[in-house]
Design a protein around this motif. Structure first.
Motif, PDB file in Angstrom:
ATOM      1  N   PRO A  91      64.108 -23.995  60.558  1.00 56.79           N
ATOM      2  CA  PRO A  91      64.130 -25.463  60.460  1.00 56.79           C
ATOM      3  C   PRO A  91      62.775 -26.089  60.749  1.00 56.79           C
ATOM      4  CG  PRO A  91      65.247 -24.722  62.453  1.00 56.79           C
ATOM      5  CD  PRO A  91      64.971 -23.496  61.634  1.00 56.79           C
ATOM      6  N   ARG A  92      61.895 -25.340  61.447  1.00 54.13           N
ATOM      7  CA  ARG A  92      60.573 -25.873  61.780  1.00 54.13           C
ATOM      8  C   ARG A  92      59.520 -25.557  60.730  1.00 54.13           C
ATOM      9  NH1 ARG A  92      59.929 -23.662  67.822  1.00 54.13           N
ATOM     10  NH2 ARG A  92      60.854 -21.859  66.803  1.00 54.13           N
ATOM     11  N   ASP A  93      59.815 -24.566  59.857  1.00 55.84           N
ATOM     12  CA  ASP A  93      58.861 -24.199  58.813  1.00 55.84           C
ATOM     13  C   ASP A  93      59.648 -23.757  57.592  1.00 55.84           C
ATOM     14  OD1 ASP A  93      56.827 -23.392  57.207  1.00 55.84           O
ATOM     15  OD2 ASP A  93      56.090 -21.794  58.517  1.00 55.84           O
ATOM     16  N   ARG A  94      59.916 -24.719  56.697  1.00 56.67           N
ATOM     17  CA  ARG A  94      60.733 -24.430  55.537  1.00 56.67           C
ATOM     18  C   ARG A  94      60.013 -23.560  54.520  1.00 56.67           C
ATOM     19  NH1 ARG A  94      65.793 -24.999  56.553  1.00 56.67           N
ATOM     20  NH2 ARG A  94      66.209 -25.233  54.313  1.00 56.67           N
ATOM     21  N   ARG A  95      58.727 -23.331  54.720  1.00 53.19           N
ATOM     22  CA  ARG A  95      57.980 -22.494  53.776  1.00 53.19           C
ATOM     23  C   ARG A  95      58.179 -21.014  54.055  1.00 53.19           C
ATOM     24  NH1 ARG A  95      52.162 -24.731  55.045  1.00 53.19           N
ATOM     25  NH2 ARG A  95      53.083 -24.376  57.120  1.00 53.19           N
ATOM     26  N   ALA A  96      58.606 -20.675  55.268  1.00 52.35           N
ATOM     27  CA  ALA A  96      58.722 -19.265  55.657  1.00 52.35           C
ATOM     28  C   ALA A  96      60.164 -18.782  55.524  1.00 52.35           C
ATOM     29  CB  ALA A  96      58.249 -19.078  57.092  1.00 52.35           C
ATOM     30  N   THR A  97      60.344 -17.629  54.888  1.00 50.32           N
ATOM     31  CA  THR A  97      61.650 -16.981  54.800  1.00 50.32           C
ATOM     32  C   THR A  97      61.690 -15.832  55.806  1.00 50.32           C
ATOM     33  OG1 THR A  97      61.802 -17.494  52.439  1.00 50.32           O
ATOM     34  CG2 THR A  97      63.290 -15.804  53.284  1.00 50.32           C
ATOM     35  N   TRP A  98      62.791 -15.753  56.527  1.00 51.37           N
ATOM     36  CA  TRP A  98      62.956 -14.725  57.543  1.00 51.37           C
ATOM     37  C   TRP A  98      64.026 -13.729  57.101  1.00 51.37           C
ATOM     38  CZ3 TRP A  98      60.689 -14.905  62.648  1.00 51.37           C
ATOM     39  CH2 TRP A  98      59.846 -16.004  62.842  1.00 51.37           C
ATOM     40  N   ALA A  99      63.918 -12.512  57.572  1.00 52.24           N
ATOM     41  CA  ALA A  99      64.975 -11.512  57.398  1.00 52.24           C
ATOM     42  C   ALA A  99      65.558 -11.219  58.773  1.00 52.24           C
ATOM     43  CB  ALA A  99      64.428 -10.234  56.778  1.00 52.24           C
ATOM     44  N   GLU A 100      66.881 -11.173  58.856  1.00 55.16           N
ATOM     45  CA  GLU A 100      67.550 -10.921  60.118  1.00 55.16           C
ATOM     46  C   GLU A 100      68.454  -9.700  59.998  1.00 55.16           C
ATOM     47  OE1 GLU A 100      69.686 -14.297  61.480  1.00 55.16           O
ATOM     48  OE2 GLU A 100      67.882 -15.498  61.865  1.00 55.16           O
ATOM     49  N   LEU A 101      68.443  -8.878  61.030  1.00 57.77           N
ATOM     50  CA  LEU A 101      69.332  -7.733  61.117  1.00 57.77           C
ATOM     51  C   LEU A 101      70.711  -8.227  61.547  1.00 57.77           C
ATOM     52  CD1 LEU A 101      69.455  -4.585  61.036  1.00 57.77           C
ATOM     53  CD2 LEU A 101      68.877  -4.617  63.475  1.00 57.77           C
ATOM     54  N   THR A 102      71.730  -7.964  60.740  1.00 57.95           N
ATOM     55  CA  THR A 102      73.081  -8.409  61.058  1.00 57.95           C
ATOM     56  C   THR A 102      73.767  -7.398  61.984  1.00 57.95           C
ATOM     57  OG1 THR A 102      74.106  -7.247  59.209  1.00 57.95           O
ATOM     58  CG2 THR A 102      73.242  -9.467  58.763  1.00 57.95           C
TER      59      THR A 102
END
Length: 224
Positions: A91-102
């Motif tokens: 929400p603070r940096d809409r330019r960055a995409t993150w990957a999360e381990l589920t």
């Protein structure tokens, strides 16, 4: 240059090249058959776990030595059908995409750990006494440092950053790195065969299609 020294250099490099190909193929085969994942998938899950379960896509690309498009494809594969990884936006940096381990990805990685550990031991570590393992590690770390690279685990942003005041041999100033963060002439390495990535996005271990499985050729893909 002394001919004997040159021969030693080429012989050592050829051994490392064959070792890398052999271990990638054999580890990939074992993980596919016993853990239901490729070596590339295992490495991505393991990197995410080491970084607290969450990392920027660009950081993953640097840590895995993949192109940005390559890591995007690999993450997309792990989003379905097993839902091992998910992509999110900050929400603070809409330019960055993150990957999360589920949680499912964490469970799959933990189930694969004894398989991976046993395979590393059988294929590599058990062939050497502890002293030789220490010497191999020290020698490779020395080569990494000599080329101006760090190998710190746990900080994606710094994992492959040049040591201040140095740069990899042959790298040009300022314009030496393409957009994916890899030096010119360095092929991305580590993605397994049949991972859905194009040739330019594969890690070392990707094999030519015309080499029969289990043919004994260093480029052979594992049999299914």
């Amino acid at each position: 240059m002394d001919e004997r020294r040159l021969e030693r250099k080429i012989t050592a490099w050829a051994a490392i090249f064959r070792f890398n190909g052999m271990t990638n193929v054999r580890l990939d085969s074992v993980l596919r058959s016993r853990a239901g994942m490729t070596l590339a998938e295992h490495e991505l899950l393991a990197v995410l776990q080491r970084h607290g379960g969450r990392a920027r896509m660009g950081e993953l690309a640097r840590d895995l030595m993949l192109s940005k498009s390559g890591v995007t494809r690999l993450v997309a594969k792990l989003e379905e059908p097993g839902d091992w990884v998910r992509r999110t936006m900050s929400p603070r940096d809409r330019r960055a995409t993150w990957a999360e381990l589920t949680p499912a990805g964490e469970k799959a990685l933990e189930a694969a750990k004894p398989v991976f550990d046993a395979a590393v031991s059988e294929i590599f570590a058990d062939a050497l006494p502890d002293g030789e393992l220490d010497r191999v590690t020290a020698a490779l770390e020395h080569v990494i440092a000599t080329n101006g690279w760090t190998a710190t685990t746990g900080s994606c942003a710094e994992a492959y950053a040049p040591v201040p005041g140095t740069r990899p041999v042959g790298e040009r100033p300022s314009d030496a790195r393409p957009a994916d963060g890899l030096p010119d002439g360095v092929r991305p390495s580590g993605v397994s065969p049949d991972d859905g990535l194009s040739d330019g996005e594969r890690l070392d271990g990707a094999r030519p299609d015309d080499v029969p499985p289990d043919s004994g050729h260093p480029g052979a893909a594992p049999g299914r």
